[in-house]
Design an enzyme around this catalytic site. Structure first.
Site, PDB file in Angstrom:
ATOM      1  N   LYS A   2       0.522  -1.044  -0.093  1.00  0.00           N
ATOM      2  CA  LYS A   2      -0.014   0.096   0.168  1.00  0.00           C
ATOM      3  C   LYS A   2       1.090   1.528  -0.261  1.00  0.00           C
ATOM      4  O   LYS A   2       0.131   2.318  -0.911  1.00  0.00           O
ATOM      5  CB  LYS A   2      -0.547   0.473   1.611  1.00  0.00           C
ATOM      6  CG  LYS A   2      -1.715  -0.650   0.810  1.00  0.00           C
ATOM      7  CD  LYS A   2      -3.308  -1.314   2.509  1.00  0.00           C
ATOM      8  CE  LYS A   2      -4.205  -2.351   2.509  1.00  0.00           C
ATOM      9  NZ  LYS A   2      -4.868  -2.175   3.051  1.00  0.00           N
ATOM     10  N   ASP A  21     -10.057   2.628   2.723  1.00  0.00           N
ATOM     11  CA  ASP A  21      -9.608   2.004   4.244  1.00  0.00           C
ATOM     12  C   ASP A  21     -10.401   2.796   5.533  1.00  0.00           C
ATOM     13  O   ASP A  21     -10.563   2.229   6.200  1.00  0.00           O
ATOM     14  CB  ASP A  21      -8.270   1.281   3.881  1.00  0.00           C
ATOM     15  CG  ASP A  21      -7.969   0.296   3.352  1.00  0.00           C
ATOM     16  OD1 ASP A  21      -8.772  -0.648   3.293  1.00  0.00           O
ATOM     17  OD2 ASP A  21      -6.601   0.285   3.707  1.00  0.00           O
TER      18      ASP A  21
END
Ligand SMILES: NC(=O)c1ccc[n+]([C@@H]2O[C@H](COP(=O)([O-])OP(=O)(O)OC[C@H]3O[C@@H](n4cnc5c(N)ncnc54)[C@H](OP(=O)(O)O)[C@@H]3O)[C@@H](O)[C@H]2O)c1
Length: 281
Positions: free
Chosen positions: A68, A105
């Site tokens: 990420k 997220d």
């Protein structure tokens, strides 16, 4: 009829439920297409990413452990929130073939506990990777009154996380937790892989009983297995708890919307949510 080519990159990928969710959604809208998994070994990451970009096969993709942060140099544009967080879990291919990164997220993490956050004063987060960045940003946005303690295997990384997030101007107080518990926490969050895959018989917090009170909420971002050792302990201690499935659904729905302009159809959500929380919650 639109044909969507979507997917996910990460390593390993055996745990992910994202293909099921996104393929259900594609079928629900009666579109064509698929959501593929592409496991990339760390030593091949740079080469594989360059090839993916040149080929331009996917309209969009998710990024999971451990990439990420590593994906960011390959982006041509980045959404403001993702830039502040410093982690990207959703990439959209633009009309000119460039890539734009987003982070879904942070909002996905908050959604299942939004109402509970008002009554909380402190939290303990284990981990300092990409998911931890999103958790920190989500709490800073929705519960800046909470003092967040961070514990990570690599202490330097936790320290760096608090510094970079402070520089990014996130309005939340953070502190590092050393090995001795100093408090009981209203919220305990596991953002590490400890509890899944090769670590499925381990817990990131073996002394959970010393860290919780009767109403502490224990939130494990892991969703496969459904109930990690950490959550089993929370159940035994009578604490409310949740696994990472509600977060997965919410972040996935927001990613699907970024790619296709539509959220997940609500019809697929009840099935997934059945597994979401423990009996104590
Ligand atoms: N439910 C959801 O929607 C959702 C969304 C995002 C992530 N997640 C989950 O969150 C977890 C982390 O993802 P990520 O993207 O943040 O990964 P990441 O960037 O690779 O970070 C991993 C973190 O876990 C720690 N860690 C890894 N192995 C460990 C071990 N054996 N012992 C102690 N600590 C260990 C790392 O510590 P070091 O710094 O010491 O290496 C780091 O803090 C995964 O389980 C993922 O499935 C769930």
């Amino acid at each position: 009829m639109k044909t969507w080519q979507l997917g996910i990159i990460g390593h390993p990928l055996g745990h992910t439920y994202s293909p099921q969710m996104h393929e259900w959604a594609i079928r629900h809208y009666k579109w064509k297409g698929s959501y593929a998994t592409k496991a990339i070994a760390p030593e091949n990451f740079d080469k594989e990413i360059k090839m993916m970009k040149e080929k331009g096969t996917w309209h969009g993709f998710n990024v999971t452990i451990p990439y990420k942060e590593r994906i960011i140099p390959y982006l041509d544009a980045i959404d403001d929130a993702a830039a502040r967080i410093g982690a990207v879990n959703t990439v959209l291919r633009l009309a000119d073939g460039g890539w734009k990164g987003f982070n879904t997220d942070a909002e996905g993490f908050v959604a299942p506990i939004h109402e509970r956050l008002k009554g909380m004063h402190n939290a303990l987060m284990v981990g300092a990777g990409g998911a931890a960045r999103a958790v920190l940003a989500g709490l800073a946005r929705h519960a800046p009154h909470i003092r967040l303690y961070i514990k990570n295997r690599t202490k330097e990384r936790a320290k760096k996380l608090t510094i970079t997030m402070a520089v990014a101007g996130l309005p939340i107080q953070t502190a590092l937790l050393d090995d001795s518990p100093i408090s009981r926490f209203d919220l305990i969050i596991n953002t590490t892989q400890v509890g899944m895959g090769a670590y499925k018989d381990q817990t990131p917090l073996p002394r959970l009983a010393d860290l919780v009170h009767a109403n502490s909420f224990v939130y494990d971002l892991i969703y496969n297995p459904e109930e990690t050792l950490l959550l089993q302990q929370a159940r035994q201690l009578g604490c409310p708890f949740s696994n990472g499935l509600p977060m997965l659904v919410e972040q996935g729905s927001q990613a699907f919307n970024i790619w296709t302009g539509r959220p997940f159809p609500p019809e697929i959500i009840p099935d997934l949510f059945e597994k979401r929380t423990g009996e104590n919650s």
